[in-house]
Design a protein around this motif. Structure first.
Motif, PDB file in Angstrom:
ATOM      1  N   GLN A 201       0.842  -1.189   0.000  1.00  0.00           N
ATOM      2  CA  GLN A 201       0.000   0.000   0.000  1.00  0.00           C
ATOM      3  C   GLN A 201       0.885   1.250   0.000  1.00  0.00           C
ATOM      4  OE1 GLN A 201      -2.649   2.117   3.376  1.00  0.00           O
ATOM      5  NE2 GLN A 201      -2.787  -0.093   3.302  1.00  0.00           N
ATOM      6  N   PRO A 259      -8.415  -2.585   3.227  1.00  0.00           N
ATOM      7  CA  PRO A 259      -7.143  -2.642   2.501  1.00  0.00           C
ATOM      8  C   PRO A 259      -6.402  -1.301   2.451  1.00  0.00           C
ATOM      9  CG  PRO A 259      -8.815  -3.891   1.338  1.00  0.00           C
ATOM     10  CD  PRO A 259      -9.515  -3.178   2.461  1.00  0.00           C
ATOM     11  N   PRO A 360       0.198  -3.456   4.537  1.00  0.00           N
ATOM     12  CA  PRO A 360      -0.676  -2.334   4.910  1.00  0.00           C
ATOM     13  C   PRO A 360       0.064  -1.001   4.939  1.00  0.00           C
ATOM     14  CG  PRO A 360      -0.046  -3.573   6.866  1.00  0.00           C
ATOM     15  CD  PRO A 360       0.596  -4.263   5.690  1.00  0.00           C
ATOM     16  N   TRP A 361       1.334  -1.016   4.516  1.00  0.00           N
ATOM     17  CA  TRP A 361       2.100   0.228   4.504  1.00  0.00           C
ATOM     18  C   TRP A 361       3.016   0.247   3.304  1.00  0.00           C
ATOM     19  CZ3 TRP A 361       5.952  -3.083   4.959  1.00  0.00           C
ATOM     20  CH2 TRP A 361       5.933  -4.058   5.961  1.00  0.00           C
TER      21      TRP A 361
ATOM     22  N   GLY B 218      -2.090   2.617   8.801  1.00  0.00           N
ATOM     23  CA  GLY B 218      -2.263   1.649   7.710  1.00  0.00           C
ATOM     24  C   GLY B 218      -3.073   0.441   8.142  1.00  0.00           C
ATOM     25  N   THR B 219      -3.148   0.220   9.444  1.00  0.00           N
ATOM     26  CA  THR B 219      -3.985  -0.850   9.994  1.00  0.00           C
ATOM     27  C   THR B 219      -4.885  -0.224  11.058  1.00  0.00           C
ATOM     28  OG1 THR B 219      -2.204  -1.355  11.560  1.00  0.00           O
ATOM     29  CG2 THR B 219      -2.328  -2.722   9.584  1.00  0.00           C
TER      30      THR B 219
END
Lengths: 419, 419
Positions: A201, A259, A360-361, B218-219
């Motif tokens: 992401q 997401p 996620p990053w 991000g999470t």
């Protein structure tokens, strides 16, 4: 069998690797203070017989590059280090990229010991940067050292990169790409907890000014509360997030509740309890899908703010700006040959099926792919949950296992002479 | 006819009154710096032949009093001034109360001239404190001087009070009450724009800590946003406000959209765009109905926060504290004899019907009534909209008209010997 030889070598060099990691952690390589740590890395690479390139990034090409993003424009005292292991030819080249910069320790009273102790306890090394990502960097160096000392003759080049500025927008990796360091693919050992992340992401930071009209709190109906209007803005952001995530069907995101989240991380507004606040500032982070362009994502948020159905906000539109760091998203096809190499190596070493997900990053992998045409996969021994937190640490066993997987992947990807 | 004699006297003394107000404005009587202005007031009262009492409030009785509310506990350098005009007996006594403290000028670049210039232009006197409320104080002093110089012999006492700390919770008036200065009624010339306010809204400041759980942006689904939870808290506050105002049927509030508003004036939370914020702090002002007890109002807000239907907030309840200033509400019956005096005097002088409403803010009248058993009405020449703002000013004609109304009211309330 090569796996056994690698494992045996790793076992013999664990102590040495731990000492090297401790020393690297003791060099507190905060942004602007990277020289000590980078010198150690450069020395290590020279000892291993690689061609070492250590330079301070800079120049117009970097600073004016459309993907340049940094709070500073001078990197004096902040060198990049690259070590090249030339292959004998006929193989695929591979970049092994890790960042040397660390985030600040935060409130040191929340740490059990000095954040830069590099102390070893219960099979772990403690300190800022162990998990994010000096432990991963050591895995890479171990893989190279192991293959060197096992007298492997690789066909393709291995390009090790110890870069600055990953935590601030990736200008270290961008500088390395602009200096000509690209390859057929890349591995980045960010803290994935040994999961394999072919997609990452992206993210960008934004700031929104929401305006109201001041009044005395006792006659608040004569004003317009910027706090109340900022709630409408946050609702619009939330519904944009929902819209953007509904369309993501990539199975790599199957286990991820959201997401590409949009996080509002900071709010501040008003200056007096009994006044109606006339401005609120929101700051947040917008996730960018692996295949999405940053500009497209920016436009989405801009549109969402302009479409809020509220007379006041229509006449007094919120102001959106993009600031601070950004991470370009990255995406490698799960069928890409490097994925096969990595997955095979993982099965071989760990004797289990790897978890393949989307990160996620963001990482520097997005820049490598987008600007350097070097597709990247992210796989590392650290743990996201420990990164940026007090008592950050890394499991030594995982760092060594990661080194084994990387060594085996390098063999398979770059190819070995005579095999 | 007395009205004509008062008017003529006022006309002759306008210039002198304006000069006195300018001088008073030039003494920047911010909290802690009241001595210069108070000395001028004391000198004036002495010149008029009143018994002058100037003292620095303090002592256990004040500091431990349940209605004591101040950011400081020492008032050294911040004297109160009281001047007593003893009547010849047989009449009702009257307090004329005005505060000498002013709020800070704020951003002085938004002022056309020095906030303490006291300059005269277009029939106005400019400067911090002109409207809130040195102009009103001068009206009171003019009324006294006028009646003195017209050789009026009052039956009841007139007690003029120039108090500190009204802007910070009323400890100046509280100290005057505790020193024994009470009366049958009081007039306070806060900036009502020449409206008559027999009732005044009280107010208190509150601070709410709302908790979440931190996570990486991000999470974000791994955390709980304190900003999102603070929106629920603000909704609860809004619905409490609605509930509290629905039951207010007092005709004095007929023209007021929200008689006792609850204003959220300040919000701050989070410290990083890409982190889920774990705490948000809200600060606000709660309006208190004229007949309501402060404790009851506090309990209402506390209950509303505890009753929010949200699992997270139930397990992690918001923390409510009361801080900073408070103003006790006040309520005088519209049929009270002082109201009749004031309304009659107003009609007589202004030759129109006065507007009688409830004040959207608190004054020291609440303390006078609650602690000193001295019911108060608020009526003054200034304008709320200018108070606390740049280029604060007062219309000289209004200040003089107010003085005339007060002089006539004093005559009627206190009674005149031989009449």
């Amino acid at each position: 069998m090569v796996k056994e030889r690698i494992r045996a070598w790793m076992r013999e060099h664990t102590e040495e690797a731990v000492q090297f990691l401790s020393a690297l952690v003791q060099e507190a390589s905060l942004s602007g203070q990277e020289t000590g740590a980078q010198q150690r890395v450069a020395d290590k690479l020279a000892t291993l017989g690689l061609i070492v390139d250590m330079w301070e990034p800079g120049g117009e090409e970097l600073i004016r590059h459309p993907y340049f993003c940094s709070p500073r424009q001078s990197f004096i005292g902040s060198p990049n280090v690259v070590g090249v292991w030339k292959g004998c030819g006929g193989g695929r080249s591979l970049i092994l990229n890790g960042h040397i910069d660390i985030v600040p320790p935060g409130d040191t009273s929340r740490w059990t010991a000095d954040p830069y102790s590099g102390r070893v306890e219960n099979g772990r090394v403690y300190g800022r940067g162990t998990t994010d990502m000096k432990g991963g960097n050591v895995s890479l160096l171990l893989a190279i050292q192991c293959l060197k000392e096992l007298d492997v003759q690789l066909k393709g080049d291995v390009i090790f990169q110890s870069v600055i500025e990953e935590e601030s927008g990736g200008s270290g990796t961008l500088a390395a790409v602009l200096r000509g360091y690209t390859a057929d693919a890349a591995i980045i050992p960010e803290p994935t907890g040994m999961k394999i992340f072919p997609k990452q992401q992206g993210s960008m930071w934004f700031r929104i000014h929401v305006y109201g009209r001041a009044a005395h709190g006792g006659t608040r109906y004569e004003g317009v509360s910027a706090i109340e209007k900022s709630v409408l803005v946050m609702e619009a952001v939330r519904s944009l997030e929902q819209k953007r995530n509904e369309v993501i069907t990539d199975p790599l995101y199957a286990a991820t509740p959201i997401p590409i989240p949009i996080n509002i991380g900071k709010i501040s507004g008003g200056d007096w309890p009994s006044s109606v606040p006339d401005v609120v500032v929101l700051e947040g982070r917008m996730g960018v899908a692996p295949e999405e362009e940053l500009d497209m994502a920016r436009q989405c948020l801009d549109d969402a703010l302009m479409q809020i159905e509220d007379d006041w906000l229509r006449d007094n539109p919120p102001e959106l700006e993009w600031f601070g760091a950004q991470w370009v998203p990255g995406s490698l096809d799960t069928e890409h040959e490097l994925m096969n190499c990595l997955v095979d190596a993982y099965r071989n070493i760990l004797e289990e099926e790897p978890v393949v997900e989307a990160a996620p990053w963001g990482t520097d992998g997005g820049l490598l792919a987008k600007v350097g045409e070097t597709p990247a996969v992210v796989f590392g021994p650290g743990t996201t949950a420990l990164a940026h937190y007090p008592d950050e640490h890394i499991e030594i066993a995982r760092m060594m296992a990661c080194a084994e997987v990387v060594a085996l992947s390098v063999l398979q990807w770059c190819g070995v002479r005579g095999s």
